[in-house]
Motif scaffolding. Structure first.
Motif, PDB file in Angstrom:
ATOM      1  N   GLY A 116       0.788  -1.224   0.000  1.00  0.00           N
ATOM      2  CA  GLY A 116       0.000   0.000   0.000  1.00  0.00           C
ATOM      3  C   GLY A 116       0.823   1.277   0.000  1.00  0.00           C
ATOM      4  N   ILE A 117       2.134   1.149  -0.075  1.00  0.00           N
ATOM      5  CA  ILE A 117       3.036   2.300  -0.115  1.00  0.00           C
ATOM      6  C   ILE A 117       3.608   2.436  -1.522  1.00  0.00           C
ATOM      7  N   LEU A 118       3.507   3.625  -2.075  1.00  0.00           N
ATOM      8  CA  LEU A 118       4.067   3.904  -3.395  1.00  0.00           C
ATOM      9  C   LEU A 118       5.579   4.051  -3.296  1.00  0.00           C
ATOM     10  N   HIS A 119       6.281   3.361  -4.171  1.00  0.00           N
ATOM     11  CA  HIS A 119       7.744   3.471  -4.251  1.00  0.00           C
ATOM     12  C   HIS A 119       8.123   4.006  -5.631  1.00  0.00           C
ATOM     13  N   ILE A 120       8.985   5.008  -5.648  1.00  0.00           N
ATOM     14  CA  ILE A 120       9.493   5.584  -6.899  1.00  0.00           C
ATOM     15  C   ILE A 120      11.004   5.474  -6.900  1.00  0.00           C
ATOM     16  N   ASN A 121      11.515   4.773  -7.897  1.00  0.00           N
ATOM     17  CA  ASN A 121      12.962   4.553  -8.025  1.00  0.00           C
ATOM     18  C   ASN A 121      13.549   3.937  -6.757  1.00  0.00           C
ATOM     19  N   GLY A 122      12.795   2.989  -6.184  1.00  0.00           N
ATOM     20  CA  GLY A 122      13.277   2.237  -5.036  1.00  0.00           C
ATOM     21  C   GLY A 122      13.094   2.910  -3.689  1.00  0.00           C
ATOM     22  N   THR A 123      12.537   4.115  -3.675  1.00  0.00           N
ATOM     23  CA  THR A 123      12.359   4.855  -2.424  1.00  0.00           C
ATOM     24  C   THR A 123      10.880   5.011  -2.119  1.00  0.00           C
ATOM     25  N   ALA A 124      10.511   4.725  -0.863  1.00  0.00           N
ATOM     26  CA  ALA A 124       9.110   4.852  -0.452  1.00  0.00           C
ATOM     27  C   ALA A 124       8.689   6.306  -0.442  1.00  0.00           C
ATOM     28  N   VAL A 125       7.518   6.589  -1.027  1.00  0.00           N
ATOM     29  CA  VAL A 125       6.952   7.943  -0.997  1.00  0.00           C
ATOM     30  C   VAL A 125       6.285   8.147   0.369  1.00  0.00           C
ATOM     31  N   PRO A 126       6.630   9.223   1.085  1.00  0.00           N
ATOM     32  CA  PRO A 126       6.013   9.463   2.395  1.00  0.00           C
ATOM     33  C   PRO A 126       4.492   9.498   2.304  1.00  0.00           C
ATOM     34  N   ASP A 196      -2.503  -2.857  -3.909  1.00  0.00           N
ATOM     35  CA  ASP A 196      -1.543  -2.445  -2.874  1.00  0.00           C
ATOM     36  C   ASP A 196      -0.159  -3.042  -3.078  1.00  0.00           C
ATOM     37  N   ASP A 197      -0.069  -4.107  -3.877  1.00  0.00           N
ATOM     38  CA  ASP A 197       1.222  -4.704  -4.207  1.00  0.00           C
ATOM     39  C   ASP A 197       1.272  -4.928  -5.714  1.00  0.00           C
ATOM     40  N   SER A 198       2.365  -4.551  -6.311  1.00  0.00           N
ATOM     41  CA  SER A 198       2.485  -4.671  -7.761  1.00  0.00           C
ATOM     42  C   SER A 198       3.901  -5.055  -8.147  1.00  0.00           C
ATOM     43  N   GLN A 199       4.068  -5.392  -9.382  1.00  0.00           N
ATOM     44  CA  GLN A 199       5.403  -5.561  -9.928  1.00  0.00           C
ATOM     45  C   GLN A 199       6.083  -4.211 -10.014  1.00  0.00           C
ATOM     46  N   ALA A 200       7.366  -4.210 -10.296  1.00  0.00           N
ATOM     47  CA  ALA A 200       8.097  -2.971 -10.534  1.00  0.00           C
ATOM     48  C   ALA A 200       7.964  -2.609 -12.008  1.00  0.00           C
ATOM     49  N   LEU A 210       0.175   6.656 -14.584  1.00  0.00           N
ATOM     50  CA  LEU A 210      -0.919   7.427 -14.002  1.00  0.00           C
ATOM     51  C   LEU A 210      -1.666   6.600 -12.964  1.00  0.00           C
ATOM     52  N   MET A 211      -2.088   7.272 -11.881  1.00  0.00           N
ATOM     53  CA  MET A 211      -2.870   6.603 -10.846  1.00  0.00           C
ATOM     54  C   MET A 211      -3.983   7.521 -10.374  1.00  0.00           C
ATOM     55  N   GLY A 212      -5.069   6.913  -9.891  1.00  0.00           N
ATOM     56  CA  GLY A 212      -6.143   7.673  -9.273  1.00  0.00           C
ATOM     57  C   GLY A 212      -5.835   7.913  -7.808  1.00  0.00           C
ATOM     58  N   ASP A 213      -6.298   9.035  -7.276  1.00  0.00           N
ATOM     59  CA  ASP A 213      -6.060   9.347  -5.863  1.00  0.00           C
ATOM     60  C   ASP A 213      -6.850   8.426  -4.944  1.00  0.00           C
ATOM     61  N   ASN A 214      -7.956   7.880  -5.417  1.00  0.00           N
ATOM     62  CA  ASN A 214      -8.737   6.906  -4.662  1.00  0.00           C
ATOM     63  C   ASN A 214      -8.200   5.528  -5.033  1.00  0.00           C
ATOM     64  N   ARG A 215      -7.202   5.084  -4.318  1.00  0.00           N
ATOM     65  CA  ARG A 215      -6.378   3.958  -4.747  1.00  0.00           C
ATOM     66  C   ARG A 215      -7.149   2.648  -4.905  1.00  0.00           C
ATOM     67  N   ASP A 216      -8.225   2.470  -4.172  1.00  0.00           N
ATOM     68  CA  ASP A 216      -8.971   1.223  -4.261  1.00  0.00           C
ATOM     69  C   ASP A 216     -10.153   1.294  -5.212  1.00  0.00           C
TER      70      ASP A 216
END
Length: 275
Positions: A116-126, A196-200, A210-216
């Motif tokens: 459920g945490i977005l990671h960009i270039n290997g770093t978790a987005v706060p 909440d979990d995906s491939q890289a 692109l992603m929606g702000d309402n993640r589910d």
């Protein structure tokens, strides 16, 4: 000799032609309207919001032209979006329907969801928990739930009954901060949701993630493109424009035959909000 009446009709016809040309140019190169039909961009956008989209922000392609007439070769005056921009685009795979999502990844970026945490270039987005989103259940939410055979508040556990007999939705809300400092609010209402979990993913050149702000409740770049569903990683050529500001918002309770409801249904506090 032409009659005065006939001359007036000719002048009126010329005026209409000029007006149509002017509106077509305005619609192609400057502004476009867009209305929100779903909950995929809550909390920023609600069903019944109407926006103005700036057409010049990312350049022009056939997707900028009414009916997608092939009069513009490729993409001209191109400019890449920035991470965090809210964009309107022609949804793959058919590029027929206009969708709206937030730019999360740019060419070369690695994007992955982990727990459920977005990671960009290997770093978790706060991702910071903030106050819940509380919104009244409106007629357009009820209508949308009937069409999709769902609940107005996604699930009964998020619906609260009020003393006046009406209902409201209460959703857990968070704030994300992208590496460029852009902050925005998201909803994450399902623990261990399917997105909440995906491939890289590595964003290819000339594409955006692109992603929606309402993640589910968003079918987005986390899944392969399917007509009427997820969109895959989107070519920049599909971009129509950047969401600029809200020009109108309605709760869906208005009736055309009862003009006074046009005003009572208006959510005036949402008009003029920028992005």
């Amino acid at each position: 000799m032409q009659s005065k009446n006939g001359s007036e009709w000719v002048d009126f016809g010329k005026f209409l032609i000029k007006l149509i040309i002017f509106m077509a140019l305005l619609r192609t190169f400057f502004f476009a309207p867009f209305n929100i039909p779903s909950e995929s961009m809550q909390p920023r956008l609600l069903i019944g919001d109407y926006l103005v989209v700036s057409k010049w922000s990312y350049g022009y392609s056939k997707n900028s032209v009414p009916f997608q007439l092939p009069i513009i070769p490729g993409r001209i005056f191109a400019s890449d979006p920035k991470a965090g921009d809210v964009v309107v685009f022609k949804a793959p795979p058919t590029a027929r329907d206009d969708y709206i999502k937030r730019v999360i990844g740019l060419p070369g970026d690695q994007i992955q969801m982990i727990g459920g945490i977005l990671h960009i270039n290997g770093t978790a987005v706060p991702k910071k928990k903030i106050a819940d989103l509380v919104i009244p259940v409106t007629q357009n939410m009820i209508d949308a739930s009937i069409e999709t055979d769902s609940f107005p508040c996604f699930s009964p556990q998020y619906e609260e009954k009020l003393e006046n007999g009406q209902s409201q939705c209460r959703y857990p809300q968070f704030e994300e901060t992208l590496p460029n400092g852009r902050k925005y609010k998201i909803l994450d209402v399902v623990a261990d949701g399917r997105g909440d979990d995906s491939q890289a993913f590595i964003v290819p050149e000339g594409h955006v993630f692109l992603m929606g702000d309402n993640r589910d409740r968003s079918e987005d770049s986390r899944w392969p493109a399917v007509e009427g569903g997820a969109i895959g990683i989107v070519p920049m050529e599909n971009l129509v424009g950047k969401a600029w500001f809200s020009v109108f918002s309605t709760d869906g309770s208005a009736s055309w035959i009862m003009p006074w409801t046009w005003f009572s249904a208006t959510r005036a506090e949402r008009i003029g909000e920028g992005f």
